[in-house]
Design an enzyme around this catalytic site. Structure first.
Site, PDB file in Angstrom:
ATOM      1  N   ARG A 101      -6.507  -2.444   8.922  1.00  0.00           N
ATOM      2  CA  ARG A 101      -6.601  -1.916   7.555  1.00  0.00           C
ATOM      3  C   ARG A 101      -6.611  -0.399   7.565  1.00  0.00           C
ATOM      4  O   ARG A 101      -7.155   0.231   8.463  1.00  0.00           O
ATOM      5  CB  ARG A 101      -7.879  -2.416   6.898  1.00  0.00           C
ATOM      6  CG  ARG A 101      -8.037  -1.916   5.462  1.00  0.00           C
ATOM      7  CD  ARG A 101      -9.303  -2.408   4.820  1.00  0.00           C
ATOM      8  NE  ARG A 101     -10.441  -1.599   5.237  1.00  0.00           N
ATOM      9  CZ  ARG A 101     -11.672  -1.792   4.784  1.00  0.00           C
ATOM     10  NH1 ARG A 101     -11.933  -2.773   3.953  1.00  0.00           N
ATOM     11  NH2 ARG A 101     -12.648  -1.032   5.198  1.00  0.00           N
ATOM     12  N   CYS A 103      -7.464   2.728   4.577  1.00  0.00           N
ATOM     13  CA  CYS A 103      -8.003   2.962   3.240  1.00  0.00           C
ATOM     14  C   CYS A 103      -7.805   4.436   2.917  1.00  0.00           C
ATOM     15  O   CYS A 103      -8.200   5.305   3.697  1.00  0.00           O
ATOM     16  CB  CYS A 103      -9.481   2.595   3.185  1.00  0.00           C
ATOM     17  SG  CYS A 103     -10.208   2.796   1.542  1.00  0.00           S
TER      18      CYS A 103
END
Length: 124
Positions: A101, A103
């Protein structure tokens, strides 16, 4: 390439697809907190993040994938101070399976949403 489209998630609001499958990989467009009917979810960032995940699940299902086959997620947030609230909701959907991930805080998101998420997933 195969275009993925479902009426269970909001229609594209521009010249793009909800997602594309290439070989055995599904690439989603960013999902914001619009309902399938195109109504923006009011409320806090947690409510908006839940709607984003409903949209992602719909396009993933149409692609023949699921949250369990996601290999990479990119999360765009309007305010990094919302990171923990978004992360808490995110963890409800990715509890045992934890894809890679990124962000990123951004200046503005479509329709002034608080969060947008896109994923890459394996198609079974």
């Amino acid at each position: 390439m195969r275009v993925v489209s479902t009426d269970q998630a909001p229609a594209a609001i521009g010249p793009y697809s909800q997602g594309i499958i290439v070989n055995n990989l599904f690439y989603s467009s960013g999902q914001i907190p619009l309902t399938a009917e195109g109504t923006m979810v009011d409320g806090d960032v947690a409510s908006q993040t839940h709607q984003v995940f409903q949209n992602l699940q719909a396009v993933l299902k149409e692609a023949g994938a699921s949250l369990h086959t996601v290999v990479k997620a990119t999360v765009f947030i309007k305010d990094m101070n919302d990171f923990s609230a978004i992360n808490e909701v995110y963890g409800e959907y990715f509890d045992t399976h934890k894809p890679a991930r990124s962000c990123v805080e951004v200046a503005r998101l479509p329709k002034d949403s608080l969060v947008e998420i896109e994923v890459i997933a394996l198609v079974k």
